[in-house]
Design a protein around this motif. Structure first.
Motif, PDB file in Angstrom:
ATOM      1  N   LEU A 186       0.824  -1.214   0.000  1.00 51.26           N
ATOM      2  CA  LEU A 186       0.000   0.000   0.000  1.00 51.26           C
ATOM      3  C   LEU A 186       0.858   1.265   0.000  1.00 51.26           C
ATOM      4  O   LEU A 186       0.507   2.255  -0.649  1.00 51.26           O
ATOM      5  CB  LEU A 186      -0.939  -0.011   1.206  1.00 51.26           C
ATOM      6  CG  LEU A 186      -2.032  -1.084   1.178  1.00 51.26           C
ATOM      7  CD1 LEU A 186      -2.822  -1.085   2.482  1.00 51.26           C
ATOM      8  CD2 LEU A 186      -2.944  -0.905  -0.010  1.00 51.26           C
ATOM      9  N   ALA A 187       1.986   1.220   0.695  1.00 54.59           N
ATOM     10  CA  ALA A 187       2.905   2.362   0.683  1.00 54.59           C
ATOM     11  C   ALA A 187       3.462   2.575  -0.720  1.00 54.59           C
ATOM     12  O   ALA A 187       3.625   3.714  -1.167  1.00 54.59           O
ATOM     13  CB  ALA A 187       4.031   2.145   1.687  1.00 54.59           C
ATOM     14  N   GLY A 188       3.741   1.487  -1.434  1.00 59.24           N
ATOM     15  CA  GLY A 188       4.219   1.593  -2.808  1.00 59.24           C
ATOM     16  C   GLY A 188       3.183   2.216  -3.722  1.00 59.24           C
ATOM     17  O   GLY A 188       3.514   3.027  -4.595  1.00 59.24           O
ATOM     18  N   ARG A 189       1.937   1.871  -3.536  1.00 61.87           N
ATOM     19  CA  ARG A 189       0.872   2.485  -4.340  1.00 61.87           C
ATOM     20  C   ARG A 189       0.711   3.964  -4.008  1.00 61.87           C
ATOM     21  O   ARG A 189       0.441   4.776  -4.878  1.00 61.87           O
ATOM     22  CB  ARG A 189      -0.448   1.769  -4.092  1.00 61.87           C
ATOM     23  CG  ARG A 189      -0.497   0.416  -4.717  1.00 61.87           C
ATOM     24  CD  ARG A 189      -1.859  -0.202  -4.536  1.00 61.87           C
ATOM     25  NE  ARG A 189      -1.848  -1.563  -5.037  1.00 61.87           N
ATOM     26  CZ  ARG A 189      -2.883  -2.358  -5.022  1.00 61.87           C
ATOM     27  NH1 ARG A 189      -4.024  -1.927  -4.520  1.00 61.87           N
ATOM     28  NH2 ARG A 189      -2.792  -3.567  -5.490  1.00 61.87           N
ATOM     29  N   ARG A 190       0.879   4.289  -2.748  1.00 62.49           N
ATOM     30  CA  ARG A 190       0.673   5.671  -2.305  1.00 62.49           C
ATOM     31  C   ARG A 190       1.835   6.582  -2.670  1.00 62.49           C
ATOM     32  O   ARG A 190       1.654   7.688  -3.145  1.00 62.49           O
ATOM     33  CB  ARG A 190       0.462   5.670  -0.777  1.00 62.49           C
ATOM     34  CG  ARG A 190       0.423   7.017  -0.123  1.00 62.49           C
ATOM     35  CD  ARG A 190      -0.958   7.646  -0.245  1.00 62.49           C
ATOM     36  NE  ARG A 190      -1.105   8.758   0.653  1.00 62.49           N
ATOM     37  CZ  ARG A 190      -0.961  10.023   0.287  1.00 62.49           C
ATOM     38  NH1 ARG A 190      -0.682  10.319  -0.937  1.00 62.49           N
ATOM     39  NH2 ARG A 190      -1.136  10.977   1.166  1.00 62.49           N
ATOM     40  N   TRP A 191       3.079   6.106  -2.451  1.00 63.85           N
ATOM     41  CA  TRP A 191       4.250   6.966  -2.619  1.00 63.85           C
ATOM     42  C   TRP A 191       5.155   6.567  -3.786  1.00 63.85           C
ATOM     43  O   TRP A 191       6.214   7.144  -3.959  1.00 63.85           O
ATOM     44  CB  TRP A 191       5.055   7.006  -1.324  1.00 63.85           C
ATOM     45  CG  TRP A 191       4.311   7.708  -0.237  1.00 63.85           C
ATOM     46  CD1 TRP A 191       3.936   9.015  -0.215  1.00 63.85           C
ATOM     47  CD2 TRP A 191       3.834   7.149   0.975  1.00 63.85           C
ATOM     48  NE1 TRP A 191       3.250   9.297   0.934  1.00 63.85           N
ATOM     49  CE2 TRP A 191       3.180   8.167   1.700  1.00 63.85           C
ATOM     50  CE3 TRP A 191       3.898   5.880   1.537  1.00 63.85           C
ATOM     51  CZ2 TRP A 191       2.600   7.958   2.932  1.00 63.85           C
ATOM     52  CZ3 TRP A 191       3.316   5.679   2.771  1.00 63.85           C
ATOM     53  CH2 TRP A 191       2.673   6.710   3.450  1.00 63.85           C
ATOM     54  N   GLY A 192       4.770   5.565  -4.552  1.00 60.86           N
ATOM     55  CA  GLY A 192       5.529   5.223  -5.749  1.00 60.86           C
ATOM     56  C   GLY A 192       6.332   3.934  -5.625  1.00 60.86           C
ATOM     57  O   GLY A 192       6.507   3.375  -4.543  1.00 60.86           O
TER      58      GLY A 192
END
Length: 99
Positions: A21-27
């Motif tokens: 989810l962090a990857g989706r949010r911040w790249g």
């Protein structure tokens, strides 16, 4: 014993979900950085300590460190051999992993 089982079933997947989810949010760069961290091996190293004691966990952690070094050797060799094509890179990197 049931608490350890619940811990095994919940903690590692939750950590990976959070990284995803962090990857989706911040790249992708942040997502790759988080997934590359020992999010799975860290919690898994706790399980042997809880189930078999600290001596067993210390030996298991030593094995985990050796495996991490082998993975790093595989990745470096694959990157360097990739210009020769993926079959050659895979064969050469596998050789480094096994040595």
């Amino acid at each position: 014993m049931v608490i350890v089982l619940v811990f095994k079933l919940l903690v590692t997947p939750l950590l990976l979900l959070t990284a995803s989810l962090a990857g989706r949010r911040w790249g992708d760069a942040i997502g790759g950085l988080l997934v590359g961290m020992p999010l799975t091996s860290g919690p898994i190293s706790v399980f042997p300590a809880l189930e078999h004691g600290p001596a067993f966990a210390a030996q298991a952690t030593g094995g985990s460190l050796v495996a991490t070094a082998a993975q790093a050797a595989f990745c470096i060799a694959y990157c360097r051999l990739a210009i020769l094509g993926w079959p050659t890179a895979l064969a050469g990197a596998s050789r480094y992993f096994l040595s």
